[in-house]
Design a protein around this motif. Sequence first.
Motif, PDB file in Angstrom:
ATOM      1  N   ILE A   1       5.582  -8.269   1.626  1.00 26.64           N
ATOM      2  CA  ILE A   1       5.636  -9.235   2.685  1.00 26.64           C
ATOM      3  C   ILE A   1       6.760 -10.072   2.395  1.00 26.64           C
ATOM      4  O   ILE A   1       7.635  -9.536   3.708  1.00 26.64           O
ATOM      5  CB  ILE A   1       3.845  -9.743   3.221  1.00 26.64           C
ATOM      6  N   ALA A   2       7.182 -10.636   1.702  1.00 23.44           N
ATOM      7  CA  ALA A   2       8.067 -11.243   1.677  1.00 23.44           C
ATOM      8  C   ALA A   2       9.311  -9.873   1.165  1.00 23.44           C
ATOM      9  O   ALA A   2      10.498 -10.584   1.511  1.00 23.44           O
ATOM     10  CB  ALA A   2       7.934 -12.516   0.130  1.00 23.44           C
ATOM     11  N   ALA A   3       9.483  -9.427   1.005  1.00 25.68           N
ATOM     12  CA  ALA A   3      10.735  -8.214   0.704  1.00 25.68           C
ATOM     13  C   ALA A   3      10.607  -7.905   2.114  1.00 25.68           C
ATOM     14  O   ALA A   3      12.200  -7.592   2.694  1.00 25.68           O
ATOM     15  CB  ALA A   3      10.441  -7.322  -0.153  1.00 25.68           C
ATOM     16  N   SER A   4       9.446  -7.104   2.249  1.00 33.47           N
ATOM     17  CA  SER A   4       9.840  -7.130   3.791  1.00 33.47           C
ATOM     18  C   SER A   4      10.693  -8.247   5.169  1.00 33.47           C
ATOM     19  O   SER A   4      10.933  -7.942   6.095  1.00 33.47           O
ATOM     20  CB  SER A   4       8.575  -6.637   5.287  1.00 33.47           C
TER      21      SER A   4
ATOM     22  N   HIS B   1      16.116   0.979   8.051  1.00 27.79           N
ATOM     23  CA  HIS B   1      14.989   1.310   8.156  1.00 27.79           C
ATOM     24  C   HIS B   1      14.287   2.132   7.951  1.00 27.79           C
ATOM     25  O   HIS B   1      12.534   1.747   7.666  1.00 27.79           O
ATOM     26  CB  HIS B   1      15.306   2.386   9.422  1.00 27.79           C
ATOM     27  N   MET B   2      14.651   3.341   6.647  1.00 27.32           N
ATOM     28  CA  MET B   2      14.079   3.853   5.779  1.00 27.32           C
ATOM     29  C   MET B   2      13.000   2.662   4.677  1.00 27.32           C
ATOM     30  O   MET B   2      12.051   3.039   4.264  1.00 27.32           O
ATOM     31  CB  MET B   2      14.816   4.229   4.730  1.00 27.32           C
ATOM     32  N   LEU B   3      13.820   1.248   4.425  1.00 28.62           N
ATOM     33  CA  LEU B   3      13.125   0.553   4.035  1.00 28.62           C
ATOM     34  C   LEU B   3      11.637  -0.323   4.204  1.00 28.62           C
ATOM     35  O   LEU B   3      10.998  -0.038   3.207  1.00 28.62           O
ATOM     36  CB  LEU B   3      13.938  -0.793   3.059  1.00 28.62           C
ATOM     37  N   GLY B   4      12.226  -0.245   4.774  1.00 34.43           N
ATOM     38  CA  GLY B   4      10.878  -0.896   6.231  1.00 34.43           C
ATOM     39  C   GLY B   4       9.714  -0.094   6.111  1.00 34.43           C
ATOM     40  O   GLY B   4       8.660  -0.418   6.006  1.00 34.43           O
ATOM     41  N   LYS B   5      10.069   1.051   6.299  1.00 39.03           N
ATOM     42  CA  LYS B   5       8.920   1.956   6.741  1.00 39.03           C
ATOM     43  C   LYS B   5       8.543   1.427   4.646  1.00 39.03           C
ATOM     44  O   LYS B   5       6.993   2.470   4.717  1.00 39.03           O
ATOM     45  CB  LYS B   5       9.462   3.899   6.434  1.00 39.03           C
ATOM     46  N   ILE B   6       9.378   2.023   3.867  1.00 42.63           N
ATOM     47  CA  ILE B   6       8.777   2.239   2.242  1.00 42.63           C
ATOM     48  C   ILE B   6       7.676   1.156   2.072  1.00 42.63           C
ATOM     49  O   ILE B   6       6.233   1.256   1.461  1.00 42.63           O
ATOM     50  CB  ILE B   6       9.570   2.805   1.725  1.00 42.63           C
ATOM     51  N   PHE B   7       8.490   0.170   2.633  1.00 42.53           N
ATOM     52  CA  PHE B   7       7.510  -1.435   2.668  1.00 42.53           C
ATOM     53  C   PHE B   7       5.950  -1.568   3.490  1.00 42.53           C
ATOM     54  O   PHE B   7       5.114  -1.683   2.586  1.00 42.53           O
ATOM     55  CB  PHE B   7       8.232  -2.012   2.731  1.00 42.53           C
TER      56      PHE B   7
ATOM     57  N   ALA C   1       2.371  -1.124   1.799  1.00 44.49           N
ATOM     58  CA  ALA C   1       1.468  -2.384   2.249  1.00 44.49           C
ATOM     59  C   ALA C   1       0.175  -2.047   2.482  1.00 44.49           C
ATOM     60  O   ALA C   1      -1.216  -2.839   1.917  1.00 44.49           O
ATOM     61  CB  ALA C   1       2.208  -3.366   2.689  1.00 44.49           C
ATOM     62  N   ILE C   2       0.663  -0.800   2.768  1.00 46.12           N
ATOM     63  CA  ILE C   2      -0.517  -0.139   3.576  1.00 46.12           C
ATOM     64  C   ILE C   2      -1.979   0.264   2.528  1.00 46.12           C
ATOM     65  O   ILE C   2      -3.047   0.209   2.755  1.00 46.12           O
ATOM     66  CB  ILE C   2      -0.825   1.286   4.553  1.00 46.12           C
ATOM     67  N   LEU C   3      -1.179   0.884   1.401  1.00 43.33           N
ATOM     68  CA  LEU C   3      -1.648   1.286   0.416  1.00 43.33           C
ATOM     69  C   LEU C   3      -2.270   0.495  -0.459  1.00 43.33           C
ATOM     70  O   LEU C   3      -3.374   0.207  -1.002  1.00 43.33           O
ATOM     71  CB  LEU C   3      -0.736   2.258  -0.807  1.00 43.33           C
ATOM     72  N   VAL C   4      -1.614  -0.710  -0.905  1.00 42.90           N
ATOM     73  CA  VAL C   4      -2.631  -1.516  -1.312  1.00 42.90           C
ATOM     74  C   VAL C   4      -3.687  -2.986  -0.590  1.00 42.90           C
ATOM     75  O   VAL C   4      -4.340  -2.959  -1.750  1.00 42.90           O
ATOM     76  CB  VAL C   4      -1.017  -2.613  -1.386  1.00 42.90           C
ATOM     77  N   PHE C   5      -3.258  -2.759   0.749  1.00 43.25           N
ATOM     78  CA  PHE C   5      -4.105  -3.142   1.303  1.00 43.25           C
ATOM     79  C   PHE C   5      -5.643  -2.445   1.053  1.00 43.25           C
ATOM     80  O   PHE C   5      -6.732  -2.881   1.151  1.00 43.25           O
ATOM     81  CB  PHE C   5      -3.413  -3.885   2.377  1.00 43.25           C
TER      82      PHE C   5
ATOM     83  N   ALA D   1      -1.340   5.521   5.088  1.00 44.62           N
ATOM     84  CA  ALA D   1       0.082   5.118   5.545  1.00 44.62           C
ATOM     85  C   ALA D   1       0.957   6.322   5.840  1.00 44.62           C
ATOM     86  O   ALA D   1       2.450   6.050   5.751  1.00 44.62           O
ATOM     87  CB  ALA D   1       0.355   5.267   4.024  1.00 44.62           C
ATOM     88  N   LEU D   2       0.739   7.721   5.866  1.00 45.04           N
ATOM     89  CA  LEU D   2       1.647   8.339   5.681  1.00 45.04           C
ATOM     90  C   LEU D   2       1.746   8.347   7.052  1.00 45.04           C
ATOM     91  O   LEU D   2       3.233   9.112   7.420  1.00 45.04           O
ATOM     92  CB  LEU D   2       0.871   9.886   5.473  1.00 45.04           C
ATOM     93  N   THR D   3       1.323   8.406   8.156  1.00 44.65           N
ATOM     94  CA  THR D   3       1.736   8.570   9.507  1.00 44.65           C
ATOM     95  C   THR D   3       3.058   7.557   9.720  1.00 44.65           C
ATOM     96  O   THR D   3       3.121   7.361  10.529  1.00 44.65           O
ATOM     97  CB  THR D   3       0.552   7.821  10.189  1.00 44.65           C
ATOM     98  N   VAL D   4       3.871   6.646   8.505  1.00 45.59           N
ATOM     99  CA  VAL D   4       4.429   6.071   8.777  1.00 45.59           C
ATOM    100  C   VAL D   4       5.994   6.133   8.650  1.00 45.59           C
ATOM    101  O   VAL D   4       6.934   6.534   9.715  1.00 45.59           O
ATOM    102  CB  VAL D   4       4.254   4.486   7.313  1.00 45.59           C
ATOM    103  N   PHE D   5       6.009   8.009   8.343  1.00 42.91           N
ATOM    104  CA  PHE D   5       6.606   8.856   8.235  1.00 42.91           C
ATOM    105  C   PHE D   5       6.373   9.799   9.444  1.00 42.91           C
ATOM    106  O   PHE D   5       5.447  10.849   9.351  1.00 42.91           O
ATOM    107  CB  PHE D   5       6.670   9.247   6.686  1.00 42.91           C
ATOM    108  N   ASN D   6       7.375   9.219  10.151  1.00 38.01           N
ATOM    109  CA  ASN D   6       7.135  10.658  11.082  1.00 38.01           C
ATOM    110  C   ASN D   6       7.534  12.194  10.620  1.00 38.01           C
ATOM    111  O   ASN D   6       6.405  12.508  11.388  1.00 38.01           O
ATOM    112  CB  ASN D   6       8.793  10.621  12.341  1.00 38.01           C
TER     113      ASN D   6
END
Length: 392
Positions: A69-72, A87-93, A97-101, A157-162
């Motif tokens: 969250i802090a990095a985002s 944009h790519m870093l935001g999607k990776i974060f 985050a979805i996986l960790v949560f 989590a996978l839906t983050v990447f188009n």
Amino acid sequence: MASLRHWFDWLPAPLASITLLIAAALIALLFSRIVTDAIPRLPGLRRITLIHSIIGRLRTNIRLLLMLIAASAALPAATGFTTPTLHMLGKIFAFLAILVFGFGVIKAFRFATDTYLDRITAKDPTDDIRTRSHQTQIRVLRRLIEITFGVITTAAALTVFNSVRQYGVSLFASAGAASLIVGLSARPALSNLIAGIQIAITQPIRMEDMLILNGDWAWVEEINATYVVLRTWDRRRYIVPISYFLENPFQNWTHSSPSLIASLFLWLDYQTPMDRLREIFHEELSHCPDWDGDKSSVDCQIADSNAQVISIRIIAGAADAGRMWNLTCDLRERLLARLRQEMPECLPRGRTAIVSNAPNEAPWPNELISPPVNRPDTGPYKGPDIKTPARA
């Protein structure tokens, strides 16, 4: 974050942005360490072991989530990156985050169910069917919920990447034959999952139930989503598909009650006095520690006979399968010892005699024939007053 970014203006722009993200993550890590270490030490929470256990179980997930969250949050201040990189870093974060949560929620759910299982087990340590029913339902449904939530988390989590989302949609939309093959290949797994739900609801088996499988005594050690682990008395393990228990007949000795009736057979001589044998049986049964004390399930009867011996069937109740086996062995040892000491004539033995066709000649050897019988006083075989044993 912008003011923090100015601290690294002396570095090249890309390196300054990377340093900013690392610094934000480290600050969040330090903050999370303070929070996770300080909360259990608060005056009102020191004695609550549940809080300590939850934080200890989820400490890693909490720290990782706060770092992401802090990095985002620091991404808008990372001006050294290009727009596509941001944009790519935001999607990776977001992906991480979805996986960790999601997997943190699974860990919390597992911890909650483990705590409940430990509590109901500690409340009633005896072999209670209701307790084992709760254990079976919770363990099976927990695994199904974990698998379902894990699949949902991964899919979200996978839906983050188009590109991945579009690839999955196009795969299931266009590959009809492939989807049919996948569906057919997944049929056993799906049938086992459905069988697991039926096992949890109908409960033909429960945790620590005593089953007979392939002639072996086996206890239900673990019920998973697709298979069951059975533990035999000699510590071997059977791995059985869970659908087997819905498609095949099997013996469950503890389905309604853990108590069982021990049964043993003694093959004794025809001269055995049953009244005295019953007295010995009741005397020895009262000294057996594995007997459950239920006199209504106690009996001693002649179950069968043949040309040599009679078969004595003895039954008595025991609290569970293990005690039933021990009671059977203990009673057999005690009764045989008493019979050898007090009534050795009751033990079976073979008899051989040579019987002559002449009515006046006694069989040989006469001392081996028991018990002797008298010849009839009338009839074609009337002879002198000679006591001849019956034909063996």
